[in-house]
Design a protein around this motif. Structure first.
Motif, PDB file in Angstrom:
ATOM      1  N   GLU A  27      22.552 -90.163  60.283  1.00 37.56           N
ATOM      2  CA  GLU A  27      21.517 -91.172  60.088  1.00 37.56           C
ATOM      3  C   GLU A  27      20.164 -90.515  60.326  1.00 37.56           C
ATOM      4  OE1 GLU A  27      22.101 -94.739  62.350  1.00 37.56           O
ATOM      5  OE2 GLU A  27      24.258 -94.723  61.974  1.00 37.56           O
ATOM      6  N   ILE A  28      19.302 -90.574  59.328  1.00 36.49           N
ATOM      7  CA  ILE A  28      17.964 -90.013  59.439  1.00 36.49           C
ATOM      8  C   ILE A  28      16.985 -91.185  59.477  1.00 36.49           C
ATOM      9  CG2 ILE A  28      16.229 -88.542  58.355  1.00 36.49           C
ATOM     10  CD1 ILE A  28      18.562 -86.996  57.075  1.00 36.49           C
ATOM     11  N   ASN A  29      16.234 -91.254  60.556  1.00 37.58           N
ATOM     12  CA  ASN A  29      15.304 -92.356  60.783  1.00 37.58           C
ATOM     13  C   ASN A  29      13.874 -91.901  60.497  1.00 37.58           C
ATOM     14  OD1 ASN A  29      17.378 -94.151  62.015  1.00 37.58           O
ATOM     15  ND2 ASN A  29      17.465 -92.454  63.453  1.00 37.58           N
ATOM     16  N   PHE A  30      13.199 -92.636  59.614  1.00 41.75           N
ATOM     17  CA  PHE A  30      11.837 -92.332  59.191  1.00 41.75           C
ATOM     18  C   PHE A  30      10.867 -93.305  59.861  1.00 41.75           C
ATOM     19  CE2 PHE A  30      14.571 -90.867  55.880  1.00 41.75           C
ATOM     20  CZ  PHE A  30      13.953 -89.773  55.304  1.00 41.75           C
ATOM     21  N   ASP A  31       9.778 -92.788  60.383  1.00 42.03           N
ATOM     22  CA  ASP A  31       8.675 -93.600  60.897  1.00 42.03           C
ATOM     23  C   ASP A  31       7.393 -92.963  60.368  1.00 42.03           C
ATOM     24  OD1 ASP A  31       6.760 -95.041  62.254  1.00 42.03           O
ATOM     25  OD2 ASP A  31       7.716 -94.836  64.212  1.00 42.03           O
ATOM     26  N   ARG A  32       6.822 -93.577  59.345  1.00 41.23           N
ATOM     27  CA  ARG A  32       5.635 -93.014  58.694  1.00 41.23           C
ATOM     28  C   ARG A  32       4.357 -93.612  59.264  1.00 41.23           C
ATOM     29  NH1 ARG A  32       9.470 -93.272  54.711  1.00 41.23           N
ATOM     30  NH2 ARG A  32       9.646 -91.438  53.366  1.00 41.23           N
ATOM     31  N   THR A  33       3.318 -92.796  59.273  1.00 45.35           N
ATOM     32  CA  THR A  33       1.968 -93.273  59.559  1.00 45.35           C
ATOM     33  C   THR A  33       1.159 -93.031  58.293  1.00 45.35           C
ATOM     34  OG1 THR A  33       2.144 -92.739  61.899  1.00 45.35           O
ATOM     35  CG2 THR A  33      -0.081 -92.979  61.004  1.00 45.35           C
ATOM     36  N   ALA A  34       0.626 -94.107  57.751  1.00 48.64           N
ATOM     37  CA  ALA A  34      -0.116 -94.021  56.489  1.00 48.64           C
ATOM     38  C   ALA A  34      -1.569 -93.675  56.734  1.00 48.64           C
ATOM     39  CB  ALA A  34      -0.027 -95.354  55.751  1.00 48.64           C
ATOM     40  N   LYS A  50       7.335 -99.716  57.510  1.00 44.70           N
ATOM     41  CA  LYS A  50       6.865 -98.489  58.155  1.00 44.70           C
ATOM     42  C   LYS A  50       8.043 -97.590  58.549  1.00 44.70           C
ATOM     43  CE  LYS A  50       3.803 -97.136  62.017  1.00 44.70           C
ATOM     44  NZ  LYS A  50       4.357 -95.850  62.193  1.00 44.70           N
ATOM     45  N   THR A  51       9.159 -98.193  58.908  1.00 43.80           N
ATOM     46  CA  THR A  51      10.328 -97.439  59.357  1.00 43.80           C
ATOM     47  C   THR A  51      11.556 -97.820  58.538  1.00 43.80           C
ATOM     48  OG1 THR A  51      10.940 -99.074  61.022  1.00 43.80           O
ATOM     49  CG2 THR A  51       9.453 -97.310  61.730  1.00 43.80           C
ATOM     50  N   CYS A  52      12.470 -96.864  58.418  1.00 44.79           N
ATOM     51  CA  CYS A  52      13.751 -97.133  57.766  1.00 44.79           C
ATOM     52  C   CYS A  52      14.731 -96.015  58.124  1.00 44.79           C
ATOM     53  CB  CYS A  52      13.608 -97.256  56.246  1.00 44.79           C
ATOM     54  SG  CYS A  52      13.016 -95.778  55.401  1.00 44.79           S
ATOM     55  N   LYS A  83       4.738 -88.163  59.794  1.00 43.25           N
ATOM     56  CA  LYS A  83       6.062 -88.766  59.907  1.00 43.25           C
ATOM     57  C   LYS A  83       6.664 -88.362  61.241  1.00 43.25           C
ATOM     58  CE  LYS A  83       7.286 -87.934  55.060  1.00 43.25           C
ATOM     59  NZ  LYS A  83       8.301 -87.294  54.203  1.00 43.25           N
ATOM     60  N   VAL A  84       7.476 -89.243  61.780  1.00 38.97           N
ATOM     61  CA  VAL A  84       8.350 -88.920  62.896  1.00 38.97           C
ATOM     62  C   VAL A  84       9.755 -89.131  62.359  1.00 38.97           C
ATOM     63  CG1 VAL A  84       9.127 -89.562  65.209  1.00 38.97           C
ATOM     64  CG2 VAL A  84       6.685 -89.583  64.660  1.00 38.97           C
ATOM     65  N   ILE A  85      10.550 -88.066  62.373  1.00 37.22           N
ATOM     66  CA  ILE A  85      11.915 -88.127  61.864  1.00 37.22           C
ATOM     67  C   ILE A  85      12.874 -87.855  63.015  1.00 37.22           C
ATOM     68  CG2 ILE A  85      13.586 -87.144  60.244  1.00 37.22           C
ATOM     69  CD1 ILE A  85      11.272 -88.410  58.748  1.00 37.22           C
ATOM     70  N   THR A  86      13.745 -88.809  63.283  1.00 42.62           N
ATOM     71  CA  THR A  86      14.798 -88.623  64.274  1.00 42.62           C
ATOM     72  C   THR A  86      16.133 -88.737  63.566  1.00 42.62           C
ATOM     73  OG1 THR A  86      14.796 -90.974  64.858  1.00 42.62           O
ATOM     74  CG2 THR A  86      13.389 -89.511  66.179  1.00 42.62           C
TER      75      THR A  86
END
Length: 119
Positions: A27-34, A50-52, A83-86
């Motif tokens: 599972e790759i979790n995306f948290d973007r800052t625009a 913002k996240t998915c 982006k913050v990717i966990t």
């Protein structure tokens, strides 16, 4: 001859099955800052959020981590600021070699691709 054919069939079947049985859940979790005013375009890949989370089948935790690091790529320099990717593999949180849960800290091009909103 029949035993030889059965051996080939069995080996082929096991090879086919092994591709599916040993794959793990990544599972790759995306948290973007625009960038300011670019939220709609930046978040489009997460259906406007913002996240998915993106789900992949990988054979190992290392492959999942590599996919998470690759997900840090940012081609839309004036749209997505960062982006913050966990990631998790089979439900267990993954970390970079340096111990960070954010795989973008290990992304080689982060300084070239992030924080370019005003350029």
């Amino acid at each position: 001859m029949r035993k030889i054919m059965m051996g080939f069939i069995t080996a082929g079947l096991l090879t086919f099955i092994s591709q599916f049985v040993w794959a793990g859940n990544c599972e790759i979790n995306f948290d973007r800052t625009a960038c300011p005013g670019q939220e709609a375009i930046s978040y489009k890949k997460c259906d406007g959020e913002k996240t998915c989370t993106e789900y992949k089948e990988t054979a190992t935790a290392a492959e999942c981590g590599a996919a998470a690091t690759a997900a840090c790529e940012n081609k839309r320099l004036n749209i997505t600021k960062s982006k913050v990717i966990t990631a998790t593999f089979d439900g267990k949180p993954l970390k970079t070699a340096a111990g960070s849960s954010d795989f973008c800290t290990a992304y080689a091009l982060k300084d070239q691709e992030f924080n370019h909103c005003d350029k």
